[in-house]
Structures are given as structure tokens and as C-alpha cells.
Design a protein around this motif. Structure first.
Motif, short mmCIF file in Angstrom:
data_model
loop_
_atom_site.label_atom_id
_atom_site.label_comp_id
_atom_site.label_asym_id
_atom_site.label_seq_id
_atom_site.Cartn_x
_atom_site.Cartn_y
_atom_site.Cartn_z
N GLY A 1 12.02 12.38 -45.42
CA GLY A 1 11.37 11.34 -46.20
C GLY A 1 9.92 11.15 -45.79
N ILE A 2 9.09 10.74 -46.73
CA ILE A 2 7.67 10.50 -46.48
C ILE A 2 7.50 9.10 -45.88
CG2 ILE A 2 5.37 10.40 -47.51
CD1 ILE A 2 6.73 13.18 -47.56
N ALA A 3 6.84 9.01 -44.74
CA ALA A 3 6.63 7.72 -44.08
C ALA A 3 5.69 6.86 -44.91
CB ALA A 3 6.04 7.94 -42.69
N ALA A 4 5.99 5.56 -44.98
CA ALA A 4 5.18 4.65 -45.77
C ALA A 4 3.73 4.63 -45.29
CB ALA A 4 5.78 3.24 -45.71
N ARG A 5 3.53 4.78 -44.00
CA ARG A 5 2.16 4.74 -43.47
C ARG A 5 1.32 5.94 -43.91
NH1 ARG A 5 5.54 6.19 -39.32
NH2 ARG A 5 5.16 8.24 -38.38
N ASP A 6 1.98 7.04 -44.27
CA ASP A 6 1.26 8.25 -44.66
C ASP A 6 1.07 8.38 -46.17
OD1 ASP A 6 1.20 9.07 -41.98
OD2 ASP A 6 3.17 10.05 -42.17
N ALA A 7 1.94 7.74 -46.94
CA ALA A 7 1.94 7.93 -48.39
C ALA A 7 0.71 7.30 -49.03
CB ALA A 7 3.21 7.33 -48.99
N ASN B 1 9.94 13.61 -53.23
CA ASN B 1 8.88 13.55 -52.22
C ASN B 1 7.51 13.83 -52.81
OD1 ASN B 1 10.65 12.91 -50.21
ND2 ASN B 1 10.22 14.69 -48.92
N THR B 2 7.44 14.00 -54.12
CA THR B 2 6.15 14.14 -54.80
C THR B 2 5.67 12.77 -55.26
OG1 THR B 2 6.73 16.38 -55.53
CG2 THR B 2 4.95 15.27 -56.71
N ILE B 3 6.50 12.09 -56.05
CA ILE B 3 6.27 10.69 -56.40
C ILE B 3 7.34 9.89 -55.68
CG2 ILE B 3 6.14 9.01 -58.27
CD1 ILE B 3 5.36 11.28 -60.12
N VAL B 4 6.94 9.13 -54.68
CA VAL B 4 7.86 8.58 -53.68
C VAL B 4 8.17 7.11 -53.97
CG1 VAL B 4 8.27 8.30 -51.21
CG2 VAL B 4 6.75 10.13 -52.02
N PRO B 5 9.46 6.74 -54.06
CA PRO B 5 9.85 5.32 -54.19
C PRO B 5 9.77 4.66 -52.82
CG PRO B 5 11.81 6.69 -54.16
CD PRO B 5 10.63 7.63 -54.10
N ILE B 6 8.59 4.36 -52.41
CA ILE B 6 8.28 4.11 -51.01
C ILE B 6 8.96 2.85 -50.46
CG2 ILE B 6 6.19 2.70 -51.32
CD1 ILE B 6 6.60 5.77 -49.01
N TYR C 1 16.14 5.30 -50.42
CA TYR C 1 15.36 6.52 -50.14
C TYR C 1 15.40 6.84 -48.65
CZ TYR C 1 11.17 9.47 -49.61
OH TYR C 1 10.29 10.46 -49.27
N ARG C 2 15.21 5.85 -47.82
CA ARG C 2 15.24 6.06 -46.36
C ARG C 2 16.62 6.50 -45.90
NH1 ARG C 2 10.27 7.03 -45.59
NH2 ARG C 2 8.98 5.53 -46.71
N GLY C 3 17.65 5.94 -46.50
CA GLY C 3 19.00 6.32 -46.12
C GLY C 3 19.35 7.74 -46.51
N ASP D 1 2.93 -1.25 -55.80
CA ASP D 1 3.70 -1.83 -54.70
C ASP D 1 4.91 -0.99 -54.33
OD1 ASP D 1 1.93 -3.89 -54.55
OD2 ASP D 1 3.14 -5.30 -55.73
N ASP D 2 5.46 -0.23 -55.26
CA ASP D 2 6.71 0.48 -55.03
C ASP D 2 6.61 2.00 -55.05
OD1 ASP D 2 8.20 -2.01 -55.07
OD2 ASP D 2 7.87 -2.02 -57.23
N THR D 3 5.46 2.52 -55.41
CA THR D 3 5.35 3.95 -55.69
C THR D 3 4.15 4.54 -54.97
OG1 THR D 3 6.13 3.41 -57.91
CG2 THR D 3 5.35 5.66 -57.54
N ALA D 4 4.35 5.78 -54.47
CA ALA D 4 3.27 6.45 -53.76
C ALA D 4 3.31 7.95 -54.04
CB ALA D 4 3.38 6.19 -52.25
#
Length: 417
Positions: free
Chosen positions: A94-100, A76-81, A86-88, A105-108
Motif C-alpha cells: 500500500g502507498i503511505a499517506a505521507r508519500d501520496a 495503487n495508481t489512484i489511491v483511496p488514501i 485499503y490498509r487492511g 480529502d480521500d484520493t491521491a
């Protein structure tokens, strides 16, 4: 918080006592400890401290080691968004994509790390994913011992990896080879010119208490004898730092409140004063997030991001940012799968954040495969000893590889000279 003018300083003694920080304005707490605190101070190797008086300045590079104590949740620090696995694995925490904070393209990044985005965009932050070691241990105490010593899970060395690597190289720093500004000595535990400066006033007051006893004949029986035997050598180091700090007494740095902010503020004061110390170690406690992780982890990462950003701003203003490299580490990461208490448990691999004015920004290492877990744990892709080897090579041109684990990758942290 605002860094006020430092309390007048005098020589200090090393210590392995309880975690505290280099910070003025804590006189009531320190007075409560009194002279009794000095009785627990261990002795130092006298020749190492005597060398401090005549050692030539080192290469002008300083490593700031930031221990994230408790096991930081790297996933949850470096997120495979964009990874559906990850969602499962993390439907609640999990960190929501809208917040990250998107990095590609793949990392947040976790949204609480927004203060670090300026460093990322400037190419001054490197993110190394999947850092760990074979046969991982999930005990806090044992795993941090492994990280501190750098010998791998099968070794039980007590000496830190930094003194081992610095052995025979006494000229890397003028004032000291390393200072512990928070937490246990850990990676700096060992022979050489390494000392604790966790609470400035405590050591100065302890030395005042011992000064009158310095000329008393040693009996070999007194519990003070081992302390008095190193008084003069510690005084040499303390006098150099005192002179440095007096030159910057009027400077003020803006840092967030909290333990980590105070410690990094102390490190900034020392570096702004021109201190030549190759390694400083600080700590952020509290990363053992077994329950209620979302809010707690956000607070921790918010403190981490704001403190590093303030440190960068302070050192940039002093013309020292190019000389500093910050590296985070933790005893382990967390389980990939969340638990029933909206938290995560002791895991294995985790990312490392590297920042500095001369750091080569971008990604390094390899992301662990969330579809190939071992008992809900991430399989490490980068041996932490390869990270240590890169630090030593890039900062001080030290080639140190005592076992094969140190050679398993060719990480490079800094921009080419």
C-alpha cells in the motif's frame, strides 16, 4: 532523451510484427532484420489507402491510446488514501499517506506520478475510476482481446473497436485513420487506412528492397505478391508523412528514455509536422506485477508520468495540445488484496487516465467499494464501452453503440465547445 533530427524518410509499409517504436538511430538493429522482415508484412485493403490521396482533413482531433500492457495496478495508481479497508488489504504494498499526492480529502496519486500534477492542477486531466466489464476474464490474452474489440466478454470479434466505429467515415484523417507506433494493432486492427509505423527505417528499407520487384509480373504464387499489390497505395500514405516530417527535421523534443518516451516522441514529431491522423496507439509493457511490486510499479508509473508530461509540454509549444486527448487502458487491474510475494495478481476493474488541452479535469465514474469485493476483486462501476462511446462522441461527434454495454453511463471527457 533528446529527439534528434529525423532520418530522411521514404514511403512505408504496414506491419503487424513485433513491438518497436518510431525512432531514428536504430540502424544496426534494423539492418540485422534486413529485407526478410518485409516478407511477413500483411496486405492492406487497397481502396482504403488509395483514398488517402484525396481525403479531406478531419476535425483536427487526435486520440493517443496508451496501452499499459500486463494489467496496471489501479488501486495503487489512484489511491483511496483514507479508506481503512485499503490498509487492511495491502499492508506491504500500500502507498503511505505521507508519500501520496493528494487530489482531495480521500484520493491521491501514486508519488511516481508527480509529473502529472501540473496537468491535474490546470484542469487538464480526468480520472475515471472503476472501469471494467461484466463477467471479467483474467487471462492476459483474452481480456485484451475483449478491450480491443469492444464487444464484451461474450463476443469473440477480432476487429478493433476503432475501425468498426470509423467504418463509412473515411475523411476523419488526411494521412491515415490510425497509426500503430508500438505493440500490436489491437484496437486499430481492421479494414481501413490503419498502418504500423513502429520502426521508421525498417519499412523504408523494406520498400527499397521491394521497389525493383514492383514491375515484375504477379504470379499469384509468390509470398511477395500480396505485399507488392499494396506497394503503390502504401506509397501514397508514406509520401504524405514524409513531406510532413521533413518540415520539422530541425525540431528537437525532450523526452525521457524508455519505450514509451520514444513512442510518444514519435507521436509528437508527427503532430508537430501537422499530420492529420485521428488515432495513434502506443504501449508501455511490464505491468504484470506479481512480485516485488512497489519498486517495479513506481518505475513504470514514473516513466508514464514523465512521458505524458513531456508530450504535453512538446505539443503545447507547437500549439497542438488543445487538439490531443491521451487515454490509458489496460487489460485488467490487479487483485485488491496483495499476495505473499509483495505483489498483486490478475484482477478486474481499474482506473483510466485522460489528459489533454481540452479535457474537462476532475473525477468521473465511481470508486469500487473495497468492502464489497468479489473473490478479492473489485466490482467494476463503469463499463469500458461507455468510455469508448464518450471518446467517439466528444472527439468526432460519432454516435456508435452496437450493444447495450456502450450506453451504461454518460461520461463526458472534453470541455463543452
Amino acid at each position: 532523451m533528446t529527439q534528434n533530427s529525423p532520418h530522411p524518410t521514404r514511403p512505408f509499409l504496414p506491419s503487424s510484427g513485433q513491438p518497436s517504436v518510431l525512432s531514428p538511430g536504430r540502424r544496426r538493429f534494423l539492418q540485422a532484420r534486413g529485407a526478410g522482415a518485409a516478407l511477413s508484412l500483411p496486405s492492406l485493403a487497397l481502396p482504403g489507402f488509395v483514398r488517402a490521396a484525396g481525403a479531406a482533413p478531419g476535425r483536427g482531433k487526435t486520440l493517443i491510446l496508451i496501452e499499459l500492457a500486463g494489467g496496471n495496478d489501479g488501486l495503487n495508481t489512484i489511491v483511496p488514501i483514507r479508506d481503512p479497508a485499503y490498509r487492511g488489504l495491502r499492508p506491504q504494498i500500500g502507498i503511505a499517506a505521507r508519500d501520496a499526492l493528494g487530489l482531495d480529502d480521500d484520493t491521491a496519486l501514486h508519488p511516481a506520478l508527480r509529473p502529472l500534477m501540473a496537468l491535474w492542477e490546470a484542469g487538464e486531466m480526468r480520472l475515471i475510476e472503476g472501469v471494467g466489464y461484466p463477467d471479467p476474464n483474467r487471462s492476459h490474452f483474452r481480456s485484451i482481446e475483449i478491450w480491443n474489440a469492444g464487444g464484451g466478454a461474450a463476443h469473440f470479434d477480432r476487429e478493433g473497436w476503432v475501425p468498426r466505429a470509423f467504418a463509412g467515415r473515411p475523411n476523419l484523417g488526411l494521412e491515415a485513420e490510425g497509426l500503430i507506433l508500438g505493440g500490436p494493432a489491437g484496437p486499430l486492427d481492421g479494414p481501413g487506412r490503419f498502418a504500423a509505423l513502429r520502426a521508421e527505417e525498417a519499412y523504408f528499407e523494406a520498400l527499397d528492397t521491394l521497389a525493383d520487384a514492383q514491375n515484375a509480373p504477379a504470379t499469384g504464387q509468390s509470398p511477395l505478391d500480396h505485399v507488392l499489390g499494396t506497394y503503390e497505395s502504401a506509397q501514397l500514405m508514406g509520401e504524405r508523412l514524409r513531406q510532413r516530417l521533413e518540415r520539422t527535421a530541425a525540431r528537437r523534443f525532450e523526452f525521457p528514455g524508455g519505450v514509451l518516451g520514444e513512442q510518444l516522441s514519435g507521436a509528437a514529431r508527427l503532430l508537430a509536422a501537422g499530420a492529420e491522423v485521428p488515432v495513434m496507439k502506443v504501449i508501455q509493457p511490464g505491468d504484470d506485477t506479481h512480485q516485488g511490486q512497489p519498486d517495479r510499479h513506481a518505475d513504470l508509473l514514473g516513466e508514464l508520468g514523465a512521458s505524458i508530461a513531456a508530450f504535453a509540454d512538446s505539443l503545447r509549444g507547437e500549439g497542438r495540445w488543445q487538439d490531443v486527448t491521451l487515454v490509458t487502458y489496460s487489460e485488467f487491474g490487479r487483485t485488491a488484496r496483495e499476495n505473499a510475494s509483495a505483489g498483486s495478481d490478475h484482477g478486474t476493474a481499474a482506473p483510466v487516465l485522460v489528459a489533454g488541452g481540452n479535457v474537462a479535469g476532475g473525477f468521473d465514474g465511481a470508486r469500487p467499494d473495497l468492502g464489497a469485493l468479489y473473490e478479492d476483486d473489485l466490482v467494476h462501476t463503469t463499463d469500458y464501452r461507455a468510455l469508448y462511446r464518450a471518446i467517439l462522441a466528444d472527439l468526432w461527434a460519432i454516435d456508435f453503440a452496437p450493444d447495450p454495454g456502450w450506453r451504461q453511463s454518460d461520461l463526458r471527457l472534453l470541455r463543452p465547445a
